[in-house]
Scaffold this active site. Structure first.
Site, PDB file in Angstrom:
ATOM      1  CE  LYS A   1      -3.752  -2.208   2.566  1.00 34.65           C
ATOM      2  NZ  LYS A   1      -4.492  -2.226   3.847  1.00 34.65           N
TER       3      LYS A   1
ATOM      4  CB  ALA B   1      -1.499   0.528   8.503  1.00 30.51           C
ATOM      5  CG  ASP B   2      -3.480  -5.287   5.624  1.00 32.98           C
ATOM      6  OD1 ASP B   2      -4.295  -4.743   4.862  1.00 32.98           O
ATOM      7  OD2 ASP B   2      -3.577  -6.475   5.994  1.00 32.98           O
ATOM      8  CB  THR B   3      -5.587  -4.716  10.835  1.00 35.18           C
ATOM      9  OG1 THR B   3      -4.939  -3.489  11.197  1.00 35.18           O
ATOM     10  CG2 THR B   3      -5.971  -5.476  12.100  1.00 35.18           C
TER      11      THR B   3
ATOM     12  N   GLY C   1       0.353  -4.522  10.677  1.00 35.46           N
ATOM     13  CA  GLY C   1       1.657  -4.191  10.118  1.00 35.46           C
ATOM     14  C   GLY C   1       1.665  -2.761   9.629  1.00 35.46           C
TER      15      GLY C   1
END
EC number: 3.6.1.9
Length: 191
Positions: free
Chosen positions: A52, A68-70, A105
């Site tokens: 991203k 960010a990623d969850t 992350g």
């Protein structure tokens, strides 16, 4: 002066950056998220965050870009955002009365360097009734959230215990992010 750009349209990530007084702009990443053959959930979220951020950094190379990623995991199963209400109900039934992990992350990209990190938080749910699950899913709140719940919203009543960073479960480990930004000469603690 370099700007901080959030490569996300997430209202929760936007709110957390505002809460910490981090000045930023939003440029939503249009990247198609791909999960390769990674060895761990932490690798997955850091890779997706980097994808991203990299997509937005291509056109913003003079600035600092955050991605960010969850994801939610339970017994090695990855629970992303549900594709429909039935899938949301299945996920909530799976998590009912159990402990699961939430991984977020983060990638920070600037000309001089790239930093990636993650936070892992354990969340334990109370036993949920079918009626509680149906009512919650009918509210539509879980439909755009990893694991089918929002810890900062109506889903908060399902949480019995949390071990780790609450804000990471919301979508951005803001305290850690503020510390990591110091590597890029950004210190919002003195603003």
């Amino acid at each position: 002066m370099r700007k901080i750009i959030l490569a996300s349209g997430s209202p929760r990530r936007k709110e957390l950056l505002e809460l910490a007084s981090v000045p930023f702009e939003i440029v939503v990443s249009e990247v198609e998220e791909t999960i390769g053959a990674y060895s761990s959930p932490s690798d997955i979220v850091m890779s997706l965050a980097l994808q991203k951020a990299s997509a937005v950094a291509e056109n913003n190379s003079d600035h600092i870009v955050l991605g960010a990623d969850t994801i939610v995991t339970y017994e090695s199963r990855i629970l992303g955002k549900p594709s429909n209400e039935d899938e949301a109900k299945e996920m909530l039934q799976l998590l009912s009365g159990k402990t699961h992990e939430v991984y977020t992350g983060v990638a920070i990209i600037a000309k001089e360097k790239t930093v990636t990190f993650y936070e892992r938080t354990e969340v334990t749910f109370w036993e949920l009734t079918e009626e509680e699950i149906d009512t919650y899913v009918a509210s539509k709140e879980p439909l755009d959230k990893a694991g089918s719940y929002g810890i900062q919203g109506k889903g908060s009543i399902f949480v019995q215990n949390i071990q780790g960073d609450y804000y990471s479960v919301v979508g951005l480990p803001i305290a850690r992010l503020v510390r990591e930004l110091k590597q890029f000469d950004i210190d919002v603690t003195h603003a």
